[in-house]
Write a protein that holds these residues in place. Structure first.
Motif, PDB file in Angstrom:
ATOM      1  N   THR A   5     -38.039 -24.570  -6.415  1.00  0.00           N
ATOM      2  CA  THR A   5     -38.602 -25.638  -7.220  1.00  0.00           C
ATOM      3  C   THR A   5     -40.049 -25.308  -7.537  1.00  0.00           C
ATOM      4  O   THR A   5     -40.825 -24.995  -6.642  1.00  0.00           O
ATOM      5  CB  THR A   5     -38.549 -26.970  -6.447  1.00  0.00           C
ATOM      6  N   SER A   6     -40.415 -25.404  -8.805  1.00  0.00           N
ATOM      7  CA  SER A   6     -41.798 -25.116  -9.185  1.00  0.00           C
ATOM      8  C   SER A   6     -42.713 -26.257  -8.743  1.00  0.00           C
ATOM      9  O   SER A   6     -42.253 -27.376  -8.471  1.00  0.00           O
ATOM     10  CB  SER A   6     -41.909 -24.924 -10.701  1.00  0.00           C
ATOM     11  N   LEU A   7     -43.996 -25.984  -8.683  1.00  0.00           N
ATOM     12  CA  LEU A   7     -44.958 -27.017  -8.313  1.00  0.00           C
ATOM     13  C   LEU A   7     -44.940 -28.149  -9.332  1.00  0.00           C
ATOM     14  O   LEU A   7     -45.124 -29.310  -8.976  1.00  0.00           O
ATOM     15  CB  LEU A   7     -46.357 -26.415  -8.203  1.00  0.00           C
ATOM     16  N   ARG A   8     -44.718 -27.819 -10.591  1.00  0.00           N
ATOM     17  CA  ARG A   8     -44.652 -28.851 -11.623  1.00  0.00           C
ATOM     18  C   ARG A   8     -43.461 -29.779 -11.382  1.00  0.00           C
ATOM     19  O   ARG A   8     -43.575 -30.994 -11.505  1.00  0.00           O
ATOM     20  CB  ARG A   8     -44.558 -28.202 -12.996  1.00  0.00           C
ATOM     21  N   GLU A   9     -42.312 -29.218 -11.039  1.00  0.00           N
ATOM     22  CA  GLU A   9     -41.130 -30.039 -10.750  1.00  0.00           C
ATOM     23  C   GLU A   9     -41.361 -30.912  -9.521  1.00  0.00           C
ATOM     24  O   GLU A   9     -40.962 -32.074  -9.492  1.00  0.00           O
ATOM     25  CB  GLU A   9     -39.905 -29.154 -10.539  1.00  0.00           C
ATOM     26  N   LYS A  10     -42.004 -30.346  -8.496  1.00  0.00           N
ATOM     27  CA  LYS A  10     -42.313 -31.135  -7.299  1.00  0.00           C
ATOM     28  C   LYS A  10     -43.261 -32.277  -7.640  1.00  0.00           C
ATOM     29  O   LYS A  10     -43.100 -33.394  -7.150  1.00  0.00           O
ATOM     30  CB  LYS A  10     -42.930 -30.246  -6.222  1.00  0.00           C
ATOM     31  N   SER A  11     -44.245 -31.996  -8.479  1.00  0.00           N
ATOM     32  CA  SER A  11     -45.192 -33.021  -8.887  1.00  0.00           C
ATOM     33  C   SER A  11     -44.485 -34.131  -9.665  1.00  0.00           C
ATOM     34  O   SER A  11     -44.748 -35.314  -9.458  1.00  0.00           O
ATOM     35  CB  SER A  11     -46.294 -32.390  -9.742  1.00  0.00           C
ATOM     36  N   THR A  12     -43.586 -33.748 -10.548  1.00  0.00           N
ATOM     37  CA  THR A  12     -42.822 -34.723 -11.332  1.00  0.00           C
ATOM     38  C   THR A  12     -41.958 -35.584 -10.420  1.00  0.00           C
ATOM     39  O   THR A  12     -41.902 -36.810 -10.572  1.00  0.00           O
ATOM     40  CB  THR A  12     -41.948 -34.011 -12.381  1.00  0.00           C
ATOM     41  N   ASP A  13     -41.282 -34.963  -9.458  1.00  0.00           N
ATOM     42  CA  ASP A  13     -40.449 -35.711  -8.517  1.00  0.00           C
ATOM     43  C   ASP A  13     -41.283 -36.675  -7.679  1.00  0.00           C
ATOM     44  O   ASP A  13     -40.868 -37.812  -7.421  1.00  0.00           O
ATOM     45  CB  ASP A  13     -39.671 -34.772  -7.602  1.00  0.00           C
ATOM     46  N   HIS A  14     -42.460 -36.222  -7.255  1.00  0.00           N
ATOM     47  CA  HIS A  14     -43.344 -37.089  -6.470  1.00  0.00           C
ATOM     48  C   HIS A  14     -43.813 -38.278  -7.312  1.00  0.00           C
ATOM     49  O   HIS A  14     -43.859 -39.416  -6.830  1.00  0.00           O
ATOM     50  CB  HIS A  14     -44.543 -36.289  -5.953  1.00  0.00           C
ATOM     51  N   PHE A  15     -44.151 -38.031  -8.582  1.00  0.00           N
ATOM     52  CA  PHE A  15     -44.577 -39.097  -9.481  1.00  0.00           C
ATOM     53  C   PHE A  15     -43.440 -40.103  -9.696  1.00  0.00           C
ATOM     54  O   PHE A  15     -43.649 -41.322  -9.655  1.00  0.00           O
ATOM     55  CB  PHE A  15     -45.040 -38.490 -10.810  1.00  0.00           C
ATOM     56  N   ALA A  16     -42.226 -39.618  -9.905  1.00  0.00           N
ATOM     57  CA  ALA A  16     -41.064 -40.501 -10.077  1.00  0.00           C
ATOM     58  C   ALA A  16     -40.831 -41.324  -8.809  1.00  0.00           C
ATOM     59  O   ALA A  16     -40.503 -42.514  -8.885  1.00  0.00           O
ATOM     60  CB  ALA A  16     -39.827 -39.680 -10.427  1.00  0.00           C
ATOM     61  N   HIS A  17     -41.020 -40.702  -7.657  1.00  0.00           N
ATOM     62  CA  HIS A  17     -40.862 -41.408  -6.385  1.00  0.00           C
ATOM     63  C   HIS A  17     -41.901 -42.521  -6.259  1.00  0.00           C
ATOM     64  O   HIS A  17     -41.582 -43.642  -5.841  1.00  0.00           O
ATOM     65  CB  HIS A  17     -40.979 -40.419  -5.222  1.00  0.00           C
TER      66      HIS A  17
END
Length: 153
Positions: free
Chosen positions: A67-79
């Motif tokens: 998982t890229s850092l961008r995807e992790k950031s997006t998932d964290h934001f959605a959470h």
């Protein structure tokens, strides 16, 4: 009195609105940002990929993260947004929820919703409308969607 919230979001920005029952006007409750959402796959500080040792010998290989850092950031934001909406639901701040987001982020949001929160969703619009001014945003939202949410009041 029951209320409808409208979340307009993408991976970098989210705006939360409440629909006024009398005239269906939108009033902005909050705005959230995710500055890491526009970052490339890796940041400058973490440009070097992680290394792993070969099981035999002293050879080392770089490994790509799943998982890229961008995807992790997006998932964290959605959470984070999911927690905010869940808190509002538990406090009875709204009864119905309308989601406006591009497909990819809508999936990330839905993945962070409880069943009870998902049951509050009365409609979805699969577009990125986060940059629109309030008056234009209101005109882009289907009136029947807002009326459907208010008709159950």
């Amino acid at each position: 009195m029951s209320s409808t919230w409208v979340l307009v979001a993408d991976s970098t920005r989210a705006r939360l609105f409440e629909v006024a029952p009398a005239n269906k006007a939108l009033s902005e409750l909050a705005c959230y940002t995710n500055p890491d959402g526009r970052a490339p796959g890796r940041k400058a500080a973490t440009d070097r990929l992680p290394r792993v040792n070969e099981s035999v010998g002293s050879v080392r290989h770089a490994i790509e993260p799943h998982t890229s850092l961008r995807e992790k950031s997006t998932d964290h934001f959605a959470h984070t947004l999911g927690e905010t909406l869940e808190r509002g639901r538990l406090e009875h701040s709204y009864d119905r929820l309308v989601l406006v987001a591009p497909d990819r982020f809508l999936g990330a949001l839905r993945g962070n919703f409880s069943k009870d929160l998902s049951d509050c969703v009365v409609g979805e619009i699969r577009l990125n409308l986060t940059a629109l001014p309030l008056h234009e945003l209101h005109s882009r939202l289907p009136g029947d969607l807002l009326a459907r949410g208010l008709a159950e009041s």
